[in-house]
Design a protein around this motif. Structure first.
Motif, short mmCIF file in Angstrom:
data_model
loop_
_atom_site.label_atom_id
_atom_site.label_comp_id
_atom_site.label_asym_id
_atom_site.label_seq_id
_atom_site.Cartn_x
_atom_site.Cartn_y
_atom_site.Cartn_z
N UNK A 1 0.79 -1.24 0.00
CA UNK A 1 0.00 0.00 0.00
C UNK A 1 0.82 1.28 0.00
N UNK A 2 2.12 1.20 0.23
CA UNK A 2 2.89 2.43 0.41
C UNK A 2 3.75 2.79 -0.79
N UNK A 3 4.14 1.81 -1.59
CA UNK A 3 4.98 2.09 -2.75
C UNK A 3 4.10 2.04 -4.00
N UNK A 4 3.54 3.20 -4.35
CA UNK A 4 2.55 3.25 -5.42
C UNK A 4 3.12 3.69 -6.76
N UNK A 5 4.40 4.09 -6.80
CA UNK A 5 5.00 4.49 -8.07
C UNK A 5 5.16 3.27 -8.97
N UNK A 6 4.68 3.40 -10.20
CA UNK A 6 4.81 2.30 -11.14
C UNK A 6 3.80 1.19 -10.91
N UNK A 7 2.68 1.49 -10.26
CA UNK A 7 1.66 0.48 -10.01
C UNK A 7 0.40 0.81 -10.80
N UNK A 8 -0.45 -0.21 -10.93
CA UNK A 8 -1.73 -0.07 -11.64
C UNK A 8 -2.84 -0.49 -10.67
N UNK A 9 -3.52 0.48 -10.06
CA UNK A 9 -4.56 0.14 -9.08
C UNK A 9 -5.57 -0.84 -9.66
N UNK A 10 -5.98 -1.79 -8.84
CA UNK A 10 -6.96 -2.78 -9.30
C UNK A 10 -8.30 -2.11 -9.59
N UNK A 11 -8.89 -2.37 -10.73
CA UNK A 11 -10.21 -1.81 -11.02
C UNK A 11 -11.28 -2.43 -10.12
N UNK A 12 -12.38 -1.70 -9.98
CA UNK A 12 -13.45 -2.17 -9.09
C UNK A 12 -13.97 -3.55 -9.48
N UNK A 13 -14.00 -3.85 -10.78
CA UNK A 13 -14.50 -5.15 -11.22
C UNK A 13 -13.64 -6.28 -10.69
N UNK A 14 -12.34 -6.07 -10.61
CA UNK A 14 -11.47 -7.12 -10.10
C UNK A 14 -11.47 -7.15 -8.58
N UNK A 15 -11.51 -5.98 -7.95
CA UNK A 15 -11.59 -5.94 -6.49
C UNK A 15 -12.82 -6.69 -6.00
N UNK A 16 -13.92 -6.57 -6.75
CA UNK A 16 -15.18 -7.20 -6.35
C UNK A 16 -15.08 -8.72 -6.39
N UNK A 17 -14.11 -9.26 -7.12
CA UNK A 17 -13.93 -10.72 -7.18
C UNK A 17 -13.37 -11.27 -5.88
N UNK A 18 -12.71 -10.42 -5.10
CA UNK A 18 -12.11 -10.87 -3.85
C UNK A 18 -13.15 -10.85 -2.74
N UNK A 19 -13.29 -11.96 -2.05
CA UNK A 19 -14.23 -12.02 -0.94
C UNK A 19 -13.79 -11.08 0.18
#
Length: 320
Positions: A157-175
């Motif tokens: 959660x702290x090193x966000x440079x060069x990352x691609x935040x997960x879209x809501x559609x994929x986050x929703x797949x996680x219980x």
């Protein structure tokens, strides 16, 4: 393994859970809540996202869970140059001049998607079908994945440079979206003592694939009282600012609420939470016990919530 009734099977799951906690505890010090959520997601046939700073044993936890469950385990290190075919596999031309499909690392029981937000959306999407349909499609042919199948992903959660935040559609797949905290002083002292010597905790397998699948079916068979079912669905409905059940603070603090998949996971998770605590049917307390990590990644906070420093967990707590 056959049981005479669902009651006997529920007792067996409760005992198996306690044994699993003991075996995992040989290697993982602390993180009791995290271990509980990971095991609930497995017995509920869900997936889990682990969010924490480096060095909190996220990878070791997943490896230890796989060992204790005697399941096939594969680790995928997500990087910016990772391609979808690196995950699901690809077709190659064989010596007989016919194409054949070579399975990728996703063909395993437990997949550790390490630093999942470090790869572009196209590659992240390669997991969507696998997580939802338990199958992958290559060259127009669908290939079923080995059962049981779980994705346990980690995110820094702290090193966000060069990352691609997960879209809501994929986050929703996680219980569950589980946040790992730093260990206490006593826990860190024990971790250092255990990991700087010559002895290593040996994990003994507690369950196998067939038993896990049977317990997943058991969780679905657990009865739920109507008032508990209504409470779970209404709790999710309260997170929707434009909905009829939304209280005034939700309309002010949230821009978007959770969808129906949250209600499904709340009920399944409450069933499993009840069984591992020796009960044969969930109550409202079981729903509340698992609500935060199920709802927190499915709601979008408003400017007011961010300005007041309110986390998703704080807002969900107000709904109880």
């Amino acid at each position: 393994m056959q049981y005479g009734s669902d009651v006997e099977a529920a007792d067996a799951l409760c005992q198996a859970y306690k044994k699993l906690r003991a075996e995992i505890g040989k290697v993982i010090i602390g993180q009791d809540e995290v271990i509980k959520y990971v095991l609930i997601s497995i017995f509920s046939n869900g997936h889990c996202l682990l969010v924490g700073v480096p060095g909190l044993a996220k990878t070791l936890l997943v490896q230890t869970v796989a060992q204790s469950l005697h399941l096939d385990f594969k680790r995928i290190q997500f990087t910016p140059d990772l391609m979808p075919s690196d995950i699901i596999g690809s077709e190659i031309l064989g010596e007989d001049r016919n194409f054949k499909f070579i399975h990728g690392p996703v063909f395993a029981n437990i997949i550790l998607a390490d630093e999942i937000n470090r790869t572009p959306p196209k590659t992240q999407a390669a997991l969507l079908e696998a997580m939802q349909e338990k199958a992958v499609t290559a060259a127009g042919i669908t290939h079923k994945l080995t059962q049981p199948f779980f994705v346990l992903a980690t995110q820094n959660p702290i090193e966000q440079e060069g990352t691609y935040p997960l879209p809501e559609a994929q986050l929703d797949r996680f219980m569950f979206n589980v946040k790992l905290d730093y260990p206490t002083f006593a826990e860190e002292l024990q971790v250092v003592k255990n990991t700087t010597g010559t002895t290593n905790g040996e994990v003994t397998p507690v369950l196998n694939a067939a038993q896990i699948i049977a317990f997943q079916q058991l969780v679905r068979n657990i009865p739920v009282a109507d008032n508990v079912l209504e409470y779970a669905v209404k709790l999710v409905a309260k997170t929707r600012p434009a909905g009829e059940f939304a209280p005034p603070q939700v309309k002010r603090l949230l821009n978007w609420g959770a969808g129906p998949r949250a209600s499904q996971f709340l009920v399944l998770g409450a069933k499993c939470h009840a069984v591992i605590n020796g009960k044969y049917s969930p109550d409202i307390e079981d729903v509340q016990a698992i609500a935060r990590p199920i709802l927190s990644h499915r709601i979008v906070r408003s400017y007011h919530a961010e300005a007041e420093g309110l986390t998703a967990g704080d807002i969900i707590g107000q709904l109880f």
